[in-house]
Design a protein around this motif. Structure first.
Motif, PDB file in Angstrom:
ATOM      1  N   GLN A 107     -24.467  18.471 -18.277  1.00 42.55           N
ATOM      2  CA  GLN A 107     -24.909  17.680 -19.427  1.00 42.55           C
ATOM      3  C   GLN A 107     -25.203  16.226 -19.015  1.00 42.55           C
ATOM      4  N   VAL A 108     -25.909  16.065 -17.911  1.00 44.04           N
ATOM      5  CA  VAL A 108     -26.204  14.732 -17.375  1.00 44.04           C
ATOM      6  C   VAL A 108     -27.706  14.489 -17.255  1.00 44.04           C
ATOM      7  N   ILE A 109     -28.453  15.434 -16.747  1.00 49.37           N
ATOM      8  CA  ILE A 109     -29.845  15.177 -16.378  1.00 49.37           C
ATOM      9  C   ILE A 109     -30.693  14.750 -17.572  1.00 49.37           C
ATOM     10  N   GLU A 110     -30.327  15.177 -18.775  1.00 57.08           N
ATOM     11  CA  GLU A 110     -31.087  14.770 -19.960  1.00 57.08           C
ATOM     12  C   GLU A 110     -30.965  13.270 -20.244  1.00 57.08           C
ATOM     13  N   HIS A 111     -29.979  12.606 -19.635  1.00 57.89           N
ATOM     14  CA  HIS A 111     -29.789  11.167 -19.803  1.00 57.89           C
ATOM     15  C   HIS A 111     -30.562  10.351 -18.770  1.00 57.89           C
ATOM     16  N   ARG A 142     -32.908  23.183 -30.108  1.00 57.89           N
ATOM     17  CA  ARG A 142     -32.571  21.923 -30.771  1.00 57.89           C
ATOM     18  C   ARG A 142     -33.753  21.184 -31.391  1.00 57.89           C
ATOM     19  N   LEU A 143     -34.953  21.330 -30.813  1.00 50.09           N
ATOM     20  CA  LEU A 143     -36.065  20.471 -31.203  1.00 50.09           C
ATOM     21  C   LEU A 143     -37.266  21.295 -31.668  1.00 50.09           C
ATOM     22  N   PRO A 144     -37.544  21.297 -32.974  1.00 50.17           N
ATOM     23  CA  PRO A 144     -38.712  22.041 -33.449  1.00 50.17           C
ATOM     24  C   PRO A 144     -40.013  21.350 -33.059  1.00 50.17           C
ATOM     25  N   GLY A 145     -40.995  22.142 -32.666  1.00 48.95           N
ATOM     26  CA  GLY A 145     -42.305  21.587 -32.336  1.00 48.95           C
ATOM     27  C   GLY A 145     -42.242  20.581 -31.208  1.00 48.95           C
ATOM     28  N   ALA A 146     -42.925  19.455 -31.407  1.00 45.21           N
ATOM     29  CA  ALA A 146     -42.972  18.408 -30.383  1.00 45.21           C
ATOM     30  C   ALA A 146     -42.028  17.256 -30.705  1.00 45.21           C
ATOM     31  N   MET A 147     -41.015  17.507 -31.526  1.00 44.79           N
ATOM     32  CA  MET A 147     -40.078  16.443 -31.891  1.00 44.79           C
ATOM     33  C   MET A 147     -39.398  15.883 -30.654  1.00 44.79           C
ATOM     34  N   PRO A 148     -39.350  14.546 -30.514  1.00 46.73           N
ATOM     35  CA  PRO A 148     -38.595  13.950 -29.403  1.00 46.73           C
ATOM     36  C   PRO A 148     -37.102  14.127 -29.632  1.00 46.73           C
ATOM     37  N   PRO A 149     -36.294  13.981 -28.612  1.00 47.02           N
ATOM     38  CA  PRO A 149     -34.841  14.154 -28.791  1.00 47.02           C
ATOM     39  C   PRO A 149     -34.298  13.266 -29.902  1.00 47.02           C
ATOM     40  N   TRP A 150     -33.522  13.860 -30.824  1.00 45.54           N
ATOM     41  CA  TRP A 150     -32.893  13.047 -31.859  1.00 45.54           C
ATOM     42  C   TRP A 150     -31.658  12.334 -31.326  1.00 45.54           C
ATOM     43  N   ASN A 151     -31.150  12.783 -30.201  1.00 45.50           N
ATOM     44  CA  ASN A 151     -30.034  12.087 -29.556  1.00 45.50           C
ATOM     45  C   ASN A 151     -30.592  10.863 -28.824  1.00 45.50           C
ATOM     46  N   ILE A 152     -30.204   9.673 -29.261  1.00 44.59           N
ATOM     47  CA  ILE A 152     -30.781   8.449 -28.701  1.00 44.59           C
ATOM     48  C   ILE A 152     -30.358   8.206 -27.265  1.00 44.59           C
ATOM     49  N   HIS A 153     -29.351   8.924 -26.776  1.00 46.33           N
ATOM     50  CA  HIS A 153     -28.902   8.772 -25.397  1.00 46.33           C
ATOM     51  C   HIS A 153     -29.692   9.663 -24.432  1.00 46.33           C
ATOM     52  N   HIS A 154     -30.523  10.558 -24.957  1.00 48.60           N
ATOM     53  CA  HIS A 154     -31.263  11.488 -24.112  1.00 48.60           C
ATOM     54  C   HIS A 154     -32.660  10.959 -23.809  1.00 48.60           C
ATOM     55  N   ALA A 155     -32.983  10.873 -22.540  1.00 50.31           N
ATOM     56  CA  ALA A 155     -34.338  10.476 -22.137  1.00 50.31           C
ATOM     57  C   ALA A 155     -35.344  11.566 -22.454  1.00 50.31           C
ATOM     58  N   ARG A 156     -34.902  12.808 -22.314  1.00 49.78           N
ATOM     59  CA  ARG A 156     -35.733  13.980 -22.608  1.00 49.78           C
ATOM     60  C   ARG A 156     -34.814  15.184 -22.697  1.00 49.78           C
ATOM     61  N   GLU A 157     -35.338  16.303 -23.188  1.00 50.89           N
ATOM     62  CA  GLU A 157     -34.617  17.567 -23.142  1.00 50.89           C
ATOM     63  C   GLU A 157     -35.539  18.632 -22.564  1.00 50.89           C
ATOM     64  N   TYR A 158     -34.962  19.763 -22.173  1.00 57.61           N
ATOM     65  CA  TYR A 158     -35.694  20.744 -21.376  1.00 57.61           C
ATOM     66  C   TYR A 158     -35.622  22.138 -21.973  1.00 57.61           C
ATOM     67  N   SER A 159     -36.734  22.838 -21.863  1.00 55.30           N
ATOM     68  CA  SER A 159     -36.739  24.283 -22.073  1.00 55.30           C
ATOM     69  C   SER A 159     -36.418  24.954 -20.743  1.00 55.30           C
ATOM     70  N   ARG A 160     -36.235  26.246 -20.778  1.00 58.63           N
ATOM     71  CA  ARG A 160     -35.989  26.978 -19.532  1.00 58.63           C
ATOM     72  C   ARG A 160     -37.143  26.794 -18.553  1.00 58.63           C
ATOM     73  N   VAL A 161     -38.367  26.899 -19.041  1.00 61.18           N
ATOM     74  CA  VAL A 161     -39.539  26.776 -18.170  1.00 61.18           C
ATOM     75  C   VAL A 161     -39.629  25.370 -17.592  1.00 61.18           C
ATOM     76  N   GLU A 162     -39.396  24.361 -18.411  1.00 61.25           N
ATOM     77  CA  GLU A 162     -39.466  22.977 -17.937  1.00 61.25           C
ATOM     78  C   GLU A 162     -38.406  22.683 -16.881  1.00 61.25           C
ATOM     79  N   MET A 163     -37.217  23.209 -17.078  1.00 58.67           N
ATOM     80  CA  MET A 163     -36.163  22.999 -16.088  1.00 58.67           C
ATOM     81  C   MET A 163     -36.502  23.697 -14.775  1.00 58.67           C
ATOM     82  N   GLU A 164     -37.004  24.919 -14.870  1.00 56.72           N
ATOM     83  CA  GLU A 164     -37.386  25.652 -13.662  1.00 56.72           C
ATOM     84  C   GLU A 164     -38.497  24.929 -12.917  1.00 56.72           C
ATOM     85  N   THR A 165     -39.464  24.382 -13.647  1.00 62.11           N
ATOM     86  CA  THR A 165     -40.568  23.641 -13.027  1.00 62.11           C
ATOM     87  C   THR A 165     -40.055  22.405 -12.301  1.00 62.11           C
ATOM     88  N   LEU A 166     -39.176  21.660 -12.944  1.00 62.18           N
ATOM     89  CA  LEU A 166     -38.607  20.459 -12.325  1.00 62.18           C
ATOM     90  C   LEU A 166     -37.865  20.799 -11.039  1.00 62.18           C
TER      91      LEU A 166
END
Length: 268
Positions: A107-111, A142-166
Motif C-alpha cells: 500500500q505504498v506505490i499509489e502514494h 474504487r473509482l468509477p469511470g475516469a474519476m481521479p483518486p478520491w484519496n488525497i494522499h494517492h498520486a494515482r491508483e492502478y488496475s491489474r492491467v496498469e500495474m502489470e504494464t508498469l
C-alpha cells in the motif's frame, strides 16, 4: 490510524481493524513466497509492525520509510537483533545494488509520484533471483469511470492491467494476484466506497487534487459534512476479535470478480 498510516494501538473502528487484519494477512502470506533466512527490505514500512510477522522468518529485516518520526518510533518498538529501521528521501534507496533477497512494499506505490523510479530502485537492490512483492488498492473497485483518486494522499491508483504494464518495464518474471475478502467485509467496503464516491462528486472543481495537502484536507472534511454517513462501529465496543485473518481474506488469481487489492510477485 494516523492519516494514511496504520498504527495498531490507534485503531478505533471496525473498518480500521479490518484494514489492519488485511495487512497482517498479507505479511503472513508472503512468508510462502519469501525464502527462509532471506535478507528482507520493507519499503515504506510505516509504523514498522511488519517486523512482528517477518523477523522470525528472515535472517535480517530492514524497514525503510520517508517519515523520520515514524522510523524513530519503529526502532524503539520493533528494533532488535535482526531488525533495523532507516529513513530515506523517497527517491534513491540507500543500499547497494544486489543487497536483498526480498523487497516488500504494501500500500505504498499509489502514494509515489515517480512510480517508474520506485520500481526501478526496488529491482536495483534485489539480488539475482530475488523477489519483489507489492500490493496496491484496486482502482477498478474504487473509482468509477475516469474519476481521479478520491484519496488525497494517492498520486494515482492502478488496475491489474496498469500495474502489470508498469512492472513489466523492469521485471519479465511477474505474477498478478488479488487479495479477496469474505462477503461481510466486501459488503462494508462497497458501502464505504459508494459513500465516498458520492462525497467526492460534490467537489465539482476537483479542489482536493489541486490545493496543497493541508487545504485539501479541509475541503475533504467539508465535503463529509455535506453528506453525513453511517455511524462507524467502534472496534473495541462492538466488533468481535478475529483470531485468524484468513477467516476474512484470501489470496487468489483474478479470474472473476474484483479483489480489494492488486498483488504483484516480481522476480529478478
Amino acid at each position: 490510524m494516523s492519516g494514511e498510516r496504520i498504527i495498531p494501538e490507534q485503531i478505533k473502528s471496525q473498518d480500521e481493524y479490518y484494514l489492519y487484519l488485511k495487512e497482517i494477512f498479507v505479511y503472513e502470506w508472503c512468508k510462502e513466497v519469501i525464502p527462509v533466512n532471506s535478507i528482507c527490505l520493507d519499503l515504506g514500512c510505516g509504523d514498522g509492525y511488519g517486523a512482528m510477522f517477518l523477523a522470525s522468518h528472515v535472517a535480517k529485516f530492514m524497514g525503510l520509510d520517508v517519515d523520520k518520526g515514524l522510523i524513530a518510533k519503529a526502532g524503539g518498538k520493533y528494533g532488535g537483533d535482526n531488525r533495523s529501521f532507516t529513513a530515506y528521501d523517497g527517491k534513491k534507496i540507500p543500499f547497494n545494488d544486489d543487497a536483498f533477497d526480498a523487497v516488500v512494499s504494501f500500500q505504498v506505490i499509489e502514494h509515489v509520484k515517480d512510480d517508474r523510479r520506485f520500481v526501478s530502485e526496488a529491482r536495483r537492490v534485489l539480488k539475482k533471483g530475488g523477489v519483489f512483492i507489492l500490493t496496491t488498492p484496486n482502482k477498478v473497485l474504487r473509482l468509477p469511470g475516469a474519476m481521479p483518486p478520491w484519496n488525497i494522499h494517492h498520486a494515482r491508483e492502478y488496475s491489474r492491467v496498469e500495474m502489470e504494464t508498469l512492472l513489466s518495464h523492469e521485471f519479465h518474471d511477474l505474477q498478478i494476484l488479488g487479495t479477496f475478502a469474505n462477503e461481510e467485509v466486501m459488503r462494508l467496503e462497497r458501502a464505504r466506497i459508494k459513500r465516498i464516491v458520492r462525497i467526492a462528486r460534490y467537489d465539482f472543481f476537483n479542489l482536493r487534487r489541486l490545493l496543497p495537502l493541508p487545504a485539501a484536507s479541509l475541503v475533504v472534511k467539508f465535503l463529509h459534512l455535506l453528506l453525513p454517513g453511517r455511524k462507524v462501529r467502534k472496534h473495541s465496543d462492538e466488533a468481535p476479535e478475529i483470531s485468524d485473518p484468513r477467516d476474512l481474506y484470501k489470496m487468489d488469481k483474478i479470474t472473476s470478480g474484483e479483489p480489494l487489492d492488486i498483488v504483484a510477485i516480481c522476480r529478478k
